[in-house]
Design an enzyme around this catalytic site. Sequence first.
Site, PDB file in Angstrom:
ATOM      1  N   ASP A 112       0.866  -1.191   0.000  1.00 52.00           N
ATOM      2  CA  ASP A 112       0.000   0.000   0.000  1.00 52.00           C
ATOM      3  C   ASP A 112       0.894   1.230   0.000  1.00 52.00           C
ATOM      4  O   ASP A 112       2.093   1.121  -0.284  1.00 52.00           O
ATOM      5  CB  ASP A 112      -0.953  -0.013   1.211  1.00 52.00           C
ATOM      6  CG  ASP A 112      -2.275   0.671   0.890  1.00 52.00           C
ATOM      7  OD1 ASP A 112      -2.240   1.851   0.527  1.00 52.00           O
ATOM      8  OD2 ASP A 112      -3.332   0.033   1.002  1.00 52.00           O
TER       9      ASP A 112
ATOM     10  N   HIS B 243      -2.949   2.865  -4.508  1.00 46.56           N
ATOM     11  CA  HIS B 243      -2.263   2.410  -3.288  1.00 46.56           C
ATOM     12  C   HIS B 243      -0.884   1.829  -3.613  1.00 46.56           C
ATOM     13  O   HIS B 243      -0.424   0.895  -2.956  1.00 46.56           O
ATOM     14  CB  HIS B 243      -3.127   1.372  -2.550  1.00 46.56           C
ATOM     15  CG  HIS B 243      -4.401   1.950  -2.016  1.00 46.56           C
ATOM     16  ND1 HIS B 243      -4.500   2.515  -0.769  1.00 46.56           N
ATOM     17  CD2 HIS B 243      -5.632   2.069  -2.578  1.00 46.56           C
ATOM     18  CE1 HIS B 243      -5.737   2.949  -0.576  1.00 46.56           C
ATOM     19  NE2 HIS B 243      -6.447   2.705  -1.664  1.00 46.56           N
TER      20      HIS B 243
ATOM     21  N   GLU C 280     -10.341   2.749  -4.765  1.00 48.94           N
ATOM     22  CA  GLU C 280     -10.042   4.173  -4.560  1.00 48.94           C
ATOM     23  C   GLU C 280      -9.077   4.773  -5.581  1.00 48.94           C
ATOM     24  O   GLU C 280      -8.280   5.636  -5.247  1.00 48.94           O
ATOM     25  CB  GLU C 280      -9.476   4.391  -3.143  1.00 48.94           C
ATOM     26  CG  GLU C 280     -10.442   3.972  -2.068  1.00 48.94           C
ATOM     27  CD  GLU C 280      -9.902   4.186  -0.669  1.00 48.94           C
ATOM     28  OE1 GLU C 280     -10.585   4.829   0.127  1.00 48.94           O
ATOM     29  OE2 GLU C 280      -8.804   3.681  -0.369  1.00 48.94           O
TER      30      GLU C 280
HETATM   31  C1  ACM Z   1     -10.722   0.019   1.354  1.00 50.44           C
HETATM   32  O1  ACM Z   1     -11.056   0.220   2.523  1.00 50.44           O
HETATM   33  N1  ACM Z   1     -10.128   0.993   0.659  1.00 50.44           N
HETATM   34  C2  ACM Z   1     -10.959  -1.249   0.699  1.00 50.44           C
END
Ligand code: ACM
Length: 536
Positions: A185, A247, A304
């Site tokens: 991440d 991420h 995201e």
């Molecule tokens: C997440 O909480 N972005 C999967």
Amino acid sequence: MKLLLVVVVCIGWIFSGVLRAQEVSVIPYPASVRMLDGKFSLKAGKIEYRTAEFAPEAGFLAEQLEDLSCRMKADKDEKKAVILLTQSADIQNREGYRLQITPKGVTIAAKNRAGMFYGIQTFLQLVRNGGRDLACCEIEDAPRYDWRGYMLDESRHFFGKEKVKQLLDWMAYYKLNKFHWHLTDEPGWRIEIKKYPRLATVGGKGNWSDPNCQDVRFYTQDEIREIVAYAAGRHIEIIPEIDMPGHATAANFAYPGLSGGGTPEHPEFTFNVGKEKVYQFLTDVLREVTGLFPSSLIHTGGDEVAYGIKAWETDADVQGMMKREGLTEVKEAERYFTHRIEDSVRMLGKTLAGWDELLDAGVPAGGTLIFWWRHDRVNQLKKLLAKGYETVLCPRKPLYFDFIQHKTHKWGRVWSGFCPLEDVYAFPDKGIAAWGIPAEHLTHIRGIQANVWTERMHNTRRLDFMTFPRICALAESAWTPAGVKDYDSFTRRMEKAYRDFDRAGIYYFDARDPEARPEPAGPQQQKRNLPMDFRD
Ligand code: ACM
């Protein structure tokens, strides 16, 4: 009238006494329990397993009983056994079992190893909670859901293999069977990739609270193999997550040429979906990951990405690819990327898993496992199930364990509400009743999972506090049939669970007395100093 009231109260009292007497102290509660007359006294002796396949489970039981100061020897075809492990074809569910305790001995029957393991876990809880003199009973049990998951984010903060093994032990104790390992991440890349060593040595530096610290923390491939084997011995499948195309910050710091940019708050957040070398790189990474994890699934995130796509609008490589492919919006570039990765995953012989954004990429319903996390987007869940996607329910509320669990707590997340124990316990039944999803679509729900994001958990004390006791409610919600679940009974059985936590030295949240054990403070985040020469 008064007399009638007295009679009703007495009947109620007797009835509740009967219910209590029928209850066994096990979490998650079994599907069916029948108390029998008499007691069985467990003494040192023999465990017999009639099927060679059950030898590891027999060994596990002997080892665990030894920890409880009860010496047992496991043998095949041992005639004078006090505990018999036997195969039974009439048990349909691969994780189901039948446990019989009679004055003469204990028999655990299962169709295969996973079921035997869960029968053993139930028996061990009975011994731990009730001592050596056990009430006779017959338990027939099988899980409600086949996916009973716990996700740990080790990118934000890294806990290391001993802590992971301890969590796997607790998962097994509560019959959870899927460990979703969030390994990459923004703050850190935590898995060694031989072909790209800087991912670990550079991407593994720092963490969420201190992005500039020089500590490098990651799992070597040998450690990964060791943990995977440890989990397999406890019938837990580990699903690795390599998050993309967002991420991706830690990977981009290690190999700047991969970056597709980000935002001021999330610099270098995305992979560059316009560069061919990014697809080669990610396929190479997934190939090594495939070799390490026997799971049929690889989770490639997909969440995201909207953060980063502004940068894609001006990036020459992304724009070039879009022109070549006839794409007009960056959202389509994201879709293109997802399909390319899905091809790679399939070529590697695995099945794609990802967050609920993958629905928008139009990946095939038959071959993708989706994790529904956006609790405020019930429509996304409805669409997923209507289209036939196998779906794991892990909505932020109530299954994100980085949310606080009591109103006095300060260090976890709050988002017009939080995630108390009762809400975890009420899931998913309360949701299912409210969502209005047709019964035939509900069959696509594969199970439930708690997600432990660790921005605000910088040490094992806070990790434990956020996990325990909610892990117990999670386990019961995932395993026990809806009609058998009962919060009052759960609360009674939790008394023993708290004792287990005490014995193990776990710093837990005490839901019985929220003020009794203060919330450990979480970390503050420092700002990351970007390297001066980055992407020059
Ligand atoms: C997440 O909480 N972005 C999967």
